[in-house]
Motif scaffolding. Structure first.
Motif, mmCIF file in Angstrom:
data_model
loop_
_atom_site.group_PDB
_atom_site.id
_atom_site.type_symbol
_atom_site.label_atom_id
_atom_site.label_comp_id
_atom_site.label_asym_id
_atom_site.label_seq_id
_atom_site.Cartn_x
_atom_site.Cartn_y
_atom_site.Cartn_z
ATOM 1 N N VAL A 388 0.860 -1.175 0.000
ATOM 2 C CA VAL A 388 0.000 0.000 0.000
ATOM 3 C C VAL A 388 0.900 1.230 0.000
ATOM 4 C CG1 VAL A 388 -1.814 1.264 1.209
ATOM 5 C CG2 VAL A 388 -1.791 -1.237 1.269
ATOM 6 N N LEU A 389 0.703 2.095 -0.997
ATOM 7 C CA LEU A 389 1.574 3.254 -1.164
ATOM 8 C C LEU A 389 0.826 4.552 -0.902
ATOM 9 C CD1 LEU A 389 3.499 2.312 -4.438
ATOM 10 C CD2 LEU A 389 4.299 2.120 -2.084
ATOM 11 N N GLY A 390 1.488 5.452 -0.211
ATOM 12 C CA GLY A 390 0.968 6.792 0.005
ATOM 13 C C GLY A 390 1.960 7.818 -0.500
ATOM 14 N N ARG A 391 1.467 8.976 -0.875
ATOM 15 C CA ARG A 391 2.364 10.062 -1.269
ATOM 16 C C ARG A 391 3.179 10.533 -0.078
ATOM 17 N NH1 ARG A 391 5.527 13.169 -1.423
ATOM 18 N NH2 ARG A 391 5.892 14.976 -2.776
ATOM 19 N N ILE A 433 -1.723 -1.038 -3.981
ATOM 20 C CA ILE A 433 -2.791 -0.067 -3.792
ATOM 21 C C ILE A 433 -2.155 1.302 -3.595
ATOM 22 C CG2 ILE A 433 -4.740 0.661 -2.351
ATOM 23 C CD1 ILE A 433 -5.031 -2.261 -1.465
ATOM 24 N N ILE A 434 -2.627 2.297 -4.342
ATOM 25 C CA ILE A 434 -2.120 3.671 -4.176
ATOM 26 C C ILE A 434 -3.234 4.517 -3.572
ATOM 27 C CG2 ILE A 434 -1.033 5.656 -5.277
ATOM 28 C CD1 ILE A 434 -0.201 3.823 -7.564
ATOM 29 N N LEU A 435 -2.939 5.139 -2.438
ATOM 30 C CA LEU A 435 -3.933 5.907 -1.681
ATOM 31 C C LEU A 435 -3.956 7.382 -2.084
ATOM 32 C CD1 LEU A 435 -3.115 4.560 1.902
ATOM 33 C CD2 LEU A 435 -4.952 3.763 0.392
ATOM 34 N N GLY A 443 -2.759 16.206 -1.980
ATOM 35 C CA GLY A 443 -3.128 14.973 -2.655
ATOM 36 C C GLY A 443 -1.950 14.414 -3.437
ATOM 37 N N PHE A 444 -2.267 13.706 -4.522
ATOM 38 C CA PHE A 444 -1.233 13.137 -5.377
ATOM 39 C C PHE A 444 -1.649 13.436 -6.814
ATOM 40 C CE2 PHE A 444 1.599 9.073 -5.750
ATOM 41 C CZ PHE A 444 2.484 9.769 -6.530
#
Length: 509
Positions: A388-391, A433-435, A443-444
């Motif tokens: 799971v990836l977050g900016r 998964i990119i959040l 945001g991203f």
């Protein structure tokens, strides 16, 4: 003498960490140009190519293993290479290499902590916070024009605290870029007199900023010198100057550089001075699509103009990905190449996967529910580990309230790893998964833009909208061996999602 086919079919290429190298990898390893840049697409086997090059040099070319130097960007990357290597060659980060060279020349320094510059900046502002000129400089920079008197100082200190914090962070970034680009105190007049003309507007406030920044930089250097300390950037610069002056005590016939797209001017100078002292061959590997460390002074300029910085250089390509499906890599390629300040590459993959990128829409009220349902879906389908990836680090807080141990979560019987995209570089997982793909300041893409003052350090401005964020999103997309799930806010979806959505599948969970 062995002919070309014999060399290409050399048995050493059939077992590099249990893998057989492909034809392009073998050709690259056999190329004997003095300066080579290998442009390696995501998942194309750059580490295997590096390992194969080292094995070929030692076993076929009879190069002494002590005469090979391998440099990578992070401690983790260095450890990963060491674990896979069959030979005990020197493998260092730029900082560790610099420290070793200084030690063998009997130059001993204490290394300043990573937050020492922050401490100096904070102390500077604490000491001069009641100085009207300084307050005016800071307030003017953010276009706040207020007449100061003793009665308003305390109010201003409180009400404009965020402005001061923002200003201090900008100064820290400025000084770090100053060091990474080899600027010293003697360059102050040159920058003020020549480069300030770049700014057509707000020249006064920029000049005031530079005066404060250089004043702090001077104090910072004095603090370091008084305690005979160096920071990491200065350690590289000091080592580079030492080599240029007295040469090298150790000899390297080959210098192999991993993640070359993350090279700053200071790191380049170190490499170049070692090469000139030893008459070394350069074998650099990297991917300009994944240049995501601009905050540390790295620039695509060195990568895109390799032949300019390394004379008689040659650029070779690893185009075939063994990680991503052709469908995914085509979407990612079209996305990243909207910015033409990148090297054009071929896109090759034997893997086929229909609609590898899935879009999951959520609302503010059901974000956590949607995330948990998506995890359940993936668990039921594969029960494999998920990335799971977050900016940013705080992105996980939007969807998960539980305890995180070493970036891992456990849900059902499935391990879920959460990382920022920066931390995930070089990794690969079955599904990703990119959040937080929402159109917002945080945001991203992240829309907090770098201040124009920082363009002093850009040789050629990479001015495509959100260029660094675009490369970051490319890195996120290409971590997956199978599917990527984009979680995006309904009616406020990320501009990145909008660009690729026609080639993606929208799913409900």
């Amino acid at each position: 003498m062995k002919n070309k086919n014999d060399l290409l079919n050399n048995k050493i290429f059939t077992n590099i960490n249990g893998y057989s190298l492909d034809l392009d990898q073998r050709k690259i390893i056999l190329d004997n140009h003095q300066n080579i840049l290998v442009v390696a697409s995501a998942g194309s086997g750059k580490t295997l190519t590096i390992l194969g090059k080292i094995k070929y040099l030692i076993e076929e070319q009879k190069v002494n293993y002590k005469d090979i130097l391998c440099i990578s960007f992070t401690n983790e990357a260095v450890l990963n290479l060491k674990q896979k290597l069959e030979y005990d060659i020197d493998v260092y980060t730029f900082h560790k290499l610099s420290l070793e060279i200084l030690k063998e020349n009997h130059k001993f320094y204490q290394i300043a902590t990573s937050n020492f510059l922050e401490y100096v900046v904070f102390e500077y502002f604490e000491s001069f916070i009641y100085n009207n000129n300084l307050l005016n400089y800071v307030l003017d920079y953010f276009n706040y024009y207020i007449k100061l008197d003793n009665l308003t100082l305390e109010i201003i200190k409180k009400d404009y605290e965020k402005l001061f914090i923002s200003y201090q962070k900008l100064i820290i970034k400025f000084i770090n870029l100053l060091k990474a680009n080899n600027y010293e105190l003697k360059d102050i007049k040159k920058i003020l007199n020549k480069k300030l003309s770049f700014f057509k507007k707000n020249s006064y406030k920029n000049k005031c900023f530079l005066i404060i920044a250089f004043d702090i930089y001077k104090i910072y250097l004095e603090e370091l010198n008084s305690n005979f300390r160096l920071d990491f950037d200065m350690m590289i610069t000091r080592t580079s100057s030492l080599i240029k002056k007295i040469g090298m005590k150790r000899y390297y016939k080959y210098i192999i550089i991993d993640e070359f797209q993350d090279t700053s001017l200071a790191r380049y100078n170190l490499i170049k001075n070692i090469q000139e002292a030893c008459d070394s061959n350069i074998f650099a590997v990297g991917d300009d699509f994944q240049s995501i460390y601009e905050f540390s002074g790295c620039s695509n300029e060195l990568f895109l103009n390799f032949k300019k910085y390394f004379k008689n250089g040659k650029v070779l390509y690893l185009n075939k990905t063994y990680r991503n499906s052709l469908e995914l890599i085509k979407i990612a390629y079209r996305f990243i190449m909207r910015n033409h300040y990148q090297l054009s590459k071929k896109v090759i993959s034997d893997k086929r996967l229909n609609k590898p990128i899935k879009i999951v829409y959520y609302t503010k009220s059901n974000y956590k529910i949607k995330f948990m349902r998506l995890l359940e879906k993936l668990y039921n389908e594969s029960k494999r580990e998920i990335l799971v990836l977050g900016r940013c680090n705080h992105d996980i807080n939007y969807v998960y309230d539980g305890k995180i141990e070493n970036s891992y979560l456990t849900y059902l019987d499935m391990k879920i790893r959460f990382l920022t995209v920066h931390e995930a570089k070089g990794l690969e997982y079955e599904n990703v998964i990119i959040l937080n793909l929402r159109d917002d300041i945080l945001g991203f893409p992240n829309k907090i833009e770098d201040d124009s003052i920082l363009t002093l350090f850009f040789k050629k401005k990479d001015n495509y909208l959100y260029a660094s964020e675009r490369r970051l999103f490319y890195v996120a997309l290409t971590r997956s061996k199978n599917y990527v799930y984009l979680m995006t806010l309904k009616n406020k979806e990320s501009i990145f999602v909008k660009e690729i959505k026609l080639r993606c599948e929208i799913i409900d969970v």
